[in-house]
Motif scaffolding. Structure first.
Motif, short mmCIF file in Angstrom:
data_model
loop_
_atom_site.label_atom_id
_atom_site.label_comp_id
_atom_site.label_asym_id
_atom_site.label_seq_id
_atom_site.Cartn_x
_atom_site.Cartn_y
_atom_site.Cartn_z
N HIS A 147 0.81 -1.22 0.00
CA HIS A 147 0.00 0.00 0.00
C HIS A 147 0.84 1.26 0.00
O HIS A 147 0.29 2.37 -0.18
CB HIS A 147 -0.94 0.01 1.21
N ARG A 317 -8.51 -1.70 -5.89
CA ARG A 317 -7.54 -2.28 -4.95
C ARG A 317 -6.11 -1.89 -5.27
O ARG A 317 -5.24 -1.99 -4.41
CB ARG A 317 -7.68 -3.81 -4.93
N THR A 345 -0.77 2.80 8.01
CA THR A 345 -1.42 1.50 7.91
C THR A 345 -2.21 1.41 6.61
O THR A 345 -2.56 2.43 6.01
CB THR A 345 -2.35 1.27 9.11
N TRP A 347 -5.32 0.47 6.29
CA TRP A 347 -6.77 0.52 6.49
C TRP A 347 -7.43 1.76 5.92
O TRP A 347 -8.55 1.66 5.39
CB TRP A 347 -7.08 0.35 7.97
N ILE A 350 -7.88 0.90 2.28
CA ILE A 350 -8.84 -0.20 2.08
C ILE A 350 -10.26 0.28 2.26
O ILE A 350 -11.17 -0.05 1.47
CB ILE A 350 -8.51 -1.37 3.03
N SER A 354 -13.01 0.64 -0.76
CA SER A 354 -14.23 -0.17 -0.65
C SER A 354 -15.49 0.67 -0.78
O SER A 354 -16.46 0.27 -1.43
CB SER A 354 -14.23 -0.93 0.68
N MET A 376 -13.70 -5.16 1.27
CA MET A 376 -12.78 -5.07 2.40
C MET A 376 -11.92 -6.33 2.51
O MET A 376 -10.72 -6.25 2.80
CB MET A 376 -13.57 -4.86 3.69
N THR A 377 -12.53 -7.49 2.28
CA THR A 377 -11.78 -8.74 2.39
C THR A 377 -10.68 -8.85 1.34
O THR A 377 -9.52 -9.13 1.66
CB THR A 377 -12.73 -9.94 2.27
N TRP A 380 -7.86 -6.33 1.97
CA TRP A 380 -6.89 -6.78 2.98
C TRP A 380 -5.99 -7.88 2.43
O TRP A 380 -4.79 -7.90 2.71
CB TRP A 380 -7.64 -7.28 4.21
N VAL A 383 -3.10 -6.39 0.31
CA VAL A 383 -1.97 -5.89 1.10
C VAL A 383 -1.24 -7.05 1.78
O VAL A 383 0.00 -7.06 1.85
CB VAL A 383 -2.45 -4.86 2.13
N ARG A 384 -1.99 -8.02 2.26
CA ARG A 384 -1.39 -9.14 3.00
C ARG A 384 -0.51 -10.00 2.10
O ARG A 384 0.52 -10.52 2.55
CB ARG A 384 -2.51 -9.99 3.61
N ALA A 437 -10.24 -16.22 2.65
CA ALA A 437 -9.11 -15.45 3.18
C ALA A 437 -8.14 -16.35 3.93
O ALA A 437 -6.91 -16.22 3.79
CB ALA A 437 -9.63 -14.33 4.08
#
Length: 453
Positions: A147, A317, A345, A347, A350, A354, A376-377, A380, A383-384, A437
């Protein structure tokens, strides 16, 4: 009695007089260091080497036993000057360290570059001495999360804003070009221009779906070009932390995506039996249209839907999360530390992406909540896992299923209808998204998928 020797006394207790020294002269007798080595007393060696007896390599004299001055080589026998001591090759005076400064290590020439200045400070460059062109495209520093890939050395506060406006303008222009070109080709084939009727641009549902998918799919090169032109970073830094699409990881993410579809369809049928509603989840009216009527819509959907889904992921995204994430400061010192820490962060990006994703669709009621949870899922997960592959795979598979099923049942005319849904949709979709996820995170750890640049 032995005959008496000259110079000896015959009287008892009297010693003979000392004999004269064989080398009588004005100089004192030779010292112990000038006598030949074979006349030295046993166990006493001269502390200095004899003339001409140079020490062998590795046998240098001990402290206090240096040879006399005459043992040094005469003038003219010193080593020749090195390559940096030729006429005209001396470094400028500003390149030498001040007294007591730090000299360059052995073997390194006394020339320095702007990237590695000398410890005592970089000298002022001569005109044209360091005329190295600054790179126009700069990648993010190593160990940068996904991000924050937009925060490179070229980052300025206005670049994400200008990039978003440029992206919106480019999307409008390109979609208009595609629509005009499609209309021209349609008129050349059919011999007449089509007149839009409501939301339908063309009389055929399949053609309407195809032109819409093309207008959305063309957004991907617009996003890549915007990242390169405005933010001055690599094209595919929007795709992943490795500045490319990781195709193997993308295909691997399709396995949990297929499981997500199967589980959601099965749970939809089960929930409908427990909580019946007027708008069932997981069932569709209609009947099989036949293979002949299904082939053309199916080919259009299979070939164009992946590009449309990928384009939406690159916009929402990809670009939006990185645009918001680029405002996270490198340091959180000073005022408003909580705000700086929050911007670092993923968030904020995200959540914002969203919300924009939901507003770009026509859903209402519980369907808006469901698509927000979906956004949102996968945001995340982007980024993950350090890239868009997991989001593209599940989005493309979900849209393929959403378009192919109505096309097979003869209901393709309502492909663009987006409305509300019962609350049971969340009861079906939330567990499926959670399992998806978990499966993606487990696969990412097992395959050591890169999360930072």
């Amino acid at each position: 009695m032995d005959p008496q020797q000259p110079g000896q006394s015959s009287q008892p207790g009297q010693h003979p007089p000392p004999a004269p020294h064989p080398q009588q002269g004005p100089y004192p007798p030779a010292g112990p260091y000038q006598q030949p080595p074979n006349q030295q007393p046993p166990g006493q060696q001269p502390p200095y080497p004899q003339p001409g007896a140079y020490p062998q390599p590795g046998q240098y004299p001990q402290p206090g036993q240096y040879p006399p001055p005459g043992h040094y080589p005469p003038p003219g026998q010193y080593p020749p000057p090195g390559p940096y001591h030729q006429p005209g090759q001396y470094p400028p005076p500003s390149h030498y360290p001040p007294p007591g400064g730090q000299y360059p290590p052995p073997g390194q020439p006394p020339f320095w570059s702007p990237e590695q200045p000398p410890p005592w400070g970089a000298p002022p460059p001569y005109p044209g001495q360091f005329a190295e062109r600054e790179p126009s495209v700069v990648a993010a520093p190593p160990s940068t999360p996904y991000h924050r890939l937009g925060r490179n050395a070229k980052h300025r506060w206005w670049r994400p804003v200008a990039g978003t406006l440029f992206l919106a303008a480019g999307a409008v222009v390109l979609t208009a070009v595609v629509l005009i070109g499609w209309e021209l080709v349609h008129s050349m084939i059919t011999g007449e221009f089509s007149e839009p009727q409501g939301n339908d641009l063309f009389p055929s549902d399949t053609e309407n779906l195809a032109v819409t998918l093309v207008m959305l799919g063309i957004l991907t090169p617009v996003v890549l070009f915007t990242a390169w032109l405005v933010q001055r970073r690599p094209w595919f830094s929007v795709a992943s932390v490795l500045n490319r699409i990781r195709w193997r990881w993308l295909l691997l993410c399709c396995l949990p995506g297929l499981g997500y579809l199967v589980l959601s369809y099965a749970l939809g049928i089960l929930v409908e039996q427990i909580f019946p509603s007027q708008d069932p989840v997981g069932t569709d009216d209609g009947s099989w249209v036949g293979l002949g009527a299904f082939v053309v819509p199916a080919l259009v959907i299979i070939f164009l839907v992946p590009f449309q889904s990928a384009a939406e992921e690159f916009v929402f995204r990809g670009w939006l999360i990185q645009a918001v994430g680029s405002y996270g400061p490198d340091q959180v010192d000073g005022r408003a530390r909580w705000l700086k820490a929050a911007l670092r962060t993923p968030w904020p990006g995200i959540v914002i992406s969203s919300v924009v994703f939901v507003s770009a669709h026509g859903y209402t009621g519980w369907a808006m909540a469901d698509i927000f949870v979906f956004a949102m899922t996968i945001g995340w997960l982007t980024v993950r896992t350090g890239g868009l592959e997991a989001a593209i795979s599940v989005h493309a598979l979900n849209n393929l299923f959403a378009f192919l099923l109505p096309a097979a049942m003869g209901q393709l005319d309502g492909w663009d209808e987006q409305g509300g849904a019962p609350w049971t949709l969340l009861l079906v979709d939330v567990p499926c998204l959670a399992l998806y996820a978990v499966a993606i995170v487990w696969l990412a750890k097992r395959n050591r998928v890169a999360r930072v640049s």
